[in-house]
Design a protein around this motif. Structure first.
Motif, PDB file in Angstrom:
ATOM      1  N   ASP A  67       0.790  -1.182   0.224  1.00 50.67           N
ATOM      2  CA  ASP A  67      -0.070  -0.127   0.017  1.00 50.67           C
ATOM      3  C   ASP A  67       1.004   1.417  -0.029  1.00 50.67           C
ATOM      4  O   ASP A  67       0.600   2.313  -0.383  1.00 50.67           O
ATOM      5  N   LYS A  68       2.020   1.107   0.510  1.00 52.81           N
ATOM      6  CA  LYS A  68       3.175   2.276   0.679  1.00 52.81           C
ATOM      7  C   LYS A  68       4.371   1.819   0.563  1.00 52.81           C
ATOM      8  O   LYS A  68       4.818   0.593   0.903  1.00 52.81           O
ATOM      9  N   LEU A  69       4.953   2.582  -0.408  1.00 52.10           N
ATOM     10  CA  LEU A  69       6.431   2.275  -0.609  1.00 52.10           C
ATOM     11  C   LEU A  69       7.384   3.299  -0.448  1.00 52.10           C
ATOM     12  O   LEU A  69       7.351   4.474  -0.967  1.00 52.10           O
ATOM     13  N   GLU A  70       8.466   3.294   0.559  1.00 49.31           N
ATOM     14  CA  GLU A  70       9.258   4.347   0.870  1.00 49.31           C
ATOM     15  C   GLU A  70      10.839   3.956   0.466  1.00 49.31           C
ATOM     16  O   GLU A  70      11.134   2.831   1.062  1.00 49.31           O
ATOM     17  N   GLY A  71      11.478   5.013   0.025  1.00 52.34           N
ATOM     18  CA  GLY A  71      12.977   4.662  -0.186  1.00 52.34           C
ATOM     19  C   GLY A  71      13.109   3.876  -1.600  1.00 52.34           C
ATOM     20  O   GLY A  71      12.276   3.782  -2.258  1.00 52.34           O
ATOM     21  N   PRO A  72      14.556   3.610  -1.760  1.00 51.85           N
ATOM     22  CA  PRO A  72      15.589   4.099  -1.014  1.00 51.85           C
ATOM     23  C   PRO A  72      16.242   5.432  -1.005  1.00 51.85           C
ATOM     24  O   PRO A  72      16.015   5.923  -1.993  1.00 51.85           O
ATOM     25  N   SER A  73      16.633   5.772   0.165  1.00 48.73           N
ATOM     26  CA  SER A  73      17.007   7.128   0.072  1.00 48.73           C
ATOM     27  C   SER A  73      18.069   7.352   0.983  1.00 48.73           C
ATOM     28  O   SER A  73      18.567   6.331   1.664  1.00 48.73           O
ATOM     29  N   SER A  74      18.746   8.500   1.329  1.00 44.87           N
ATOM     30  CA  SER A  74      19.851   8.726   2.281  1.00 44.87           C
ATOM     31  C   SER A  74      19.486   8.141   3.701  1.00 44.87           C
ATOM     32  O   SER A  74      18.227   8.271   4.000  1.00 44.87           O
ATOM     33  N   ALA A  75      20.588   7.682   4.525  1.00 45.11           N
ATOM     34  CA  ALA A  75      20.241   7.215   5.737  1.00 45.11           C
ATOM     35  C   ALA A  75      19.650   8.270   6.714  1.00 45.11           C
ATOM     36  O   ALA A  75      18.819   7.984   7.288  1.00 45.11           O
ATOM     37  N   SER A  76      20.270   9.614   6.521  1.00 48.84           N
ATOM     38  CA  SER A  76      19.733  10.669   7.326  1.00 48.84           C
ATOM     39  C   SER A  76      18.600  10.940   7.163  1.00 48.84           C
ATOM     40  O   SER A  76      17.370  11.239   8.023  1.00 48.84           O
ATOM     41  N   ARG A  77      17.759  10.806   5.855  1.00 47.31           N
ATOM     42  CA  ARG A  77      16.615  11.115   5.695  1.00 47.31           C
ATOM     43  C   ARG A  77      15.628  10.013   6.307  1.00 47.31           C
ATOM     44  O   ARG A  77      14.491  10.085   6.761  1.00 47.31           O
ATOM     45  N   ILE A  78      16.081   8.817   5.921  1.00 46.84           N
ATOM     46  CA  ILE A  78      15.203   7.591   6.360  1.00 46.84           C
ATOM     47  C   ILE A  78      14.983   7.586   7.982  1.00 46.84           C
ATOM     48  O   ILE A  78      14.068   7.491   8.531  1.00 46.84           O
ATOM     49  N   TRP A  79      16.238   7.828   8.736  1.00 49.00           N
ATOM     50  CA  TRP A  79      16.308   7.789   9.917  1.00 49.00           C
ATOM     51  C   TRP A  79      15.281   9.153  10.643  1.00 49.00           C
ATOM     52  O   TRP A  79      14.728   9.045  11.660  1.00 49.00           O
ATOM     53  N   ARG A  80      15.074  10.161   9.821  1.00 50.67           N
ATOM     54  CA  ARG A  80      14.455  11.336  10.188  1.00 50.67           C
ATOM     55  C   ARG A  80      12.753  10.827   9.942  1.00 50.67           C
ATOM     56  O   ARG A  80      12.072  10.956  10.900  1.00 50.67           O
ATOM     57  N   ASP A  81      12.518  10.385   8.789  1.00 50.10           N
ATOM     58  CA  ASP A  81      11.245  10.295   8.240  1.00 50.10           C
ATOM     59  C   ASP A  81      10.512   8.778   8.903  1.00 50.10           C
ATOM     60  O   ASP A  81       9.228   8.986   9.275  1.00 50.10           O
ATOM     61  N   ILE A  82      11.181   8.029   9.424  1.00 56.06           N
ATOM     62  CA  ILE A  82      10.630   6.693  10.094  1.00 56.06           C
ATOM     63  C   ILE A  82       9.876   7.033  11.209  1.00 56.06           C
ATOM     64  O   ILE A  82       9.150   6.247  11.952  1.00 56.06           O
ATOM     65  N   THR A  83      10.167   7.945  11.983  1.00 53.90           N
ATOM     66  CA  THR A  83       9.487   8.355  13.282  1.00 53.90           C
ATOM     67  C   THR A  83       8.163   8.946  13.173  1.00 53.90           C
ATOM     68  O   THR A  83       7.272   9.380  14.116  1.00 53.90           O
ATOM     69  N   GLN A  84       7.834   9.176  11.774  1.00 49.51           N
ATOM     70  CA  GLN A  84       6.400   9.715  11.389  1.00 49.51           C
ATOM     71  C   GLN A  84       5.391   8.503  10.953  1.00 49.51           C
ATOM     72  O   GLN A  84       4.294   8.978  10.823  1.00 49.51           O
ATOM     73  N   GLU A  85       6.024   7.417  10.792  1.00 50.44           N
ATOM     74  CA  GLU A  85       5.320   6.305  10.452  1.00 50.44           C
ATOM     75  C   GLU A  85       4.073   5.745  11.456  1.00 50.44           C
ATOM     76  O   GLU A  85       4.209   5.580  12.549  1.00 50.44           O
ATOM     77  N   LYS A  86       2.801   5.674  10.824  1.00 49.80           N
ATOM     78  CA  LYS A  86       1.571   5.405  11.636  1.00 49.80           C
ATOM     79  C   LYS A  86       1.564   3.813  11.100  1.00 49.80           C
ATOM     80  O   LYS A  86       1.127   3.401  10.226  1.00 49.80           O
ATOM     81  N   THR A  87       1.726   2.806  12.369  1.00 52.99           N
ATOM     82  CA  THR A  87       1.673   1.478  12.152  1.00 52.99           C
ATOM     83  C   THR A  87       1.203   0.755  13.350  1.00 52.99           C
ATOM     84  O   THR A  87       1.400   1.607  14.459  1.00 52.99           O
ATOM     85  N   ASP A  88       0.818  -0.360  13.192  1.00 47.50           N
ATOM     86  CA  ASP A  88       0.356  -1.222  14.236  1.00 47.50           C
ATOM     87  C   ASP A  88       1.519  -2.380  14.736  1.00 47.50           C
ATOM     88  O   ASP A  88       1.665  -2.695  15.720  1.00 47.50           O
ATOM     89  N   ARG A  89       2.172  -2.828  13.764  1.00 49.13           N
ATOM     90  CA  ARG A  89       3.475  -3.657  13.736  1.00 49.13           C
ATOM     91  C   ARG A  89       4.631  -3.330  12.836  1.00 49.13           C
ATOM     92  O   ARG A  89       4.442  -2.956  11.790  1.00 49.13           O
ATOM     93  N   ILE A  90       5.579  -3.870  13.129  1.00 49.67           N
ATOM     94  CA  ILE A  90       6.905  -3.477  12.462  1.00 49.67           C
ATOM     95  C   ILE A  90       7.743  -4.930  12.150  1.00 49.67           C
ATOM     96  O   ILE A  90       7.748  -5.603  13.125  1.00 49.67           O
ATOM     97  N   ILE A  91       7.992  -5.433  11.054  1.00 45.26           N
ATOM     98  CA  ILE A  91       8.727  -6.525  10.681  1.00 45.26           C
ATOM     99  C   ILE A  91      10.071  -6.045   9.879  1.00 45.26           C
ATOM    100  O   ILE A  91      10.058  -5.536   8.893  1.00 45.26           O
TER     101      ILE A  91
END
Length: 380
Positions: A67-91
């Motif tokens: 349903d949603k595809l993110e990346g690949p991008s720089s480590a700094s951007r991913i490190w920043r953006d993942i804190t905004q993820e709305k989710t119920d489980r992470i694998i």
């Protein structure tokens, strides 16, 4: 992105998957996303930074129906953006677990991590792996079977089987060359593999050889292997490996693919290519230094070999014996060709190796077992 719904006895969850390299994406993520889609969950796929990436990870991820595809991008951007993820489980299916831990902490949801190499346990993380031998005796780690086995089963489709064939030539052995998923290593070993092929053909003139690549292999690189006379082909490993008699490859996850398909082979790790072997983390940075790098890599390689009782391939580690034939160190093209020819001249040994590999393989269904654990919501 959907919220968490409840309908009858089924929970529909928002599930985030983190991954990185080509092997993890196609061998692990593919069967897990198929299982989650079948159960009706919403899937968000994040492709993490990977120094060993093929460059086609996003293209592959787009084929998985997420349903949603993110990346690949720089480590700094991913490190920043993942804190905004709305989710119920992470694998987490590949990549640095620090990304998963950061997302889990920000979203306040459970983190489940599947890995072949378990080094330690993390508080609040459920670690899963393929085989008991890979748990390193950490009690909290659970062996659920190999996701790669499920991925190979997905390759066996009517179109996949129909599209695969060997040059017609009765009573001649069929050898698959498996160059790996990393462009730098493939480029480095091409001339060496050509020499092995020539030496092998001098011993077995009627041999049939093909180089197996994923569907994401660029046409330009295929042309190089075609001009070298190695008959490259894009095909699913689950079909191609079951139709071959022998494989020639390097240490890596394709060794597990060979095991699941019952394909005997020779795994080689020539010392001259040690500098191209990927090493992650801080040690990887040191191993790339010009003067001390090669020495560090040799010491690291010997530590791994000694740890696993003198074997290098993954199936042999699981078996604690040399089921797959392997050679490492100061070996030549002639050495490798003679070893392959010797194996092919012994059909009884090949049949026994096939049987032993399939016994090691285990049951299918790792993706289903992983999804059962994830959707139950418990990390302990």
């Amino acid at each position: 992105m959907r919220d968490l719904f409840y309908f009858g006895d089924v929970n529909f969850l928002r599930i985030t998957i983190l991954t990185n390299g080509p092997g993890e994406l196609w061998g692990w993520v593919r069967p897990v996303t198929a299982e989650l889609r079948k159960r009706g969950h919403s899937i968000s796929l994040w492709i993490l930074p990977c120094q060993f990436a093929s460059g086609h990870e996003r293209e592959a991820g787009s084929l998985l129906g997420v349903d949603k595809l993110e990346g690949p991008s720089s480590a700094s951007r991913i490190w920043r953006d993942i804190t905004q993820e709305k989710t119920d489980r992470i694998i987490q299916l590949g990549g640095d677990i620090m990304f998963g831990l950061r997302m889990s902490k920000a979203a306040k949801v459970p983190l489940f991590c599947y890995t072949y190499g378990v080094k330690k346990e993390y508080e609040g993380v459920k670690i899963l792996t393929a085989y008991k031998k890979q748990t390193n005796n950490i009690k909290s780690v659970m062996a659920i079977g190999d996701l790669t086995k499920d991925a190979l089963d997905m390759d066996v489709t009517p179109s996949g089987v129909y599209g695969w064939n060997w040059p017609k030539q009765e009573d001649s052995p069929r050898v698959l060359i498996l160059p790996g998923s990393r462009p730098a290593i493939r480029h480095a070993v091409l001339d060496w593999v050509c020499e092995v092929h020539e030496c092998l053909r001098a011993r077995i003139p009627n041999i049939r050889v093909r180089a197996l690549f994923s569907q994401f292999m660029p046409e330009s690189e295929l042309d190089q292997w075609q001009k070298a006379g190695l008959n490259p082909v894009r095909a699913g490993a689950g079909v191609a490996m079951r139709e071959a008699d022998f494989a020639f490859t390097q240490p890596g996850t394709n060794n597990f693919e060979m095991m699941h398909c019952g394909l005997p082979g020779l795994v080689v790790a020539p010392e001259k290519f040690l500098k191209f072997v990927p090493v992650s983390g801080v040690f990887g940075m040191l191993a790339n230094l010009p003067l001390i790098g090669l020495s560090l890599r040799k010491k690291a390689a010997m530590r791994i070999i000694n740890k696993w009782g003198g074997v290098i391939s993954l199936p042999n580690r699981i078996a604690s014996s040399k089921v797959l034939n392997e050679m490492y160190g100061d070996i030549t093209e002639e050495d490798a060709a003679e070893e392959i020819a010797e194996e092919l001249r012994n059909p009884d040994k090949l049949a026994k190796t096939r049987e032993e590999l399939l016994k090691l393989s285990g049951e299918s269904g790792a993706a289903s077992r992983l999804c059962d654990i994830v959707t139950s919501g418990s990390v302990r």
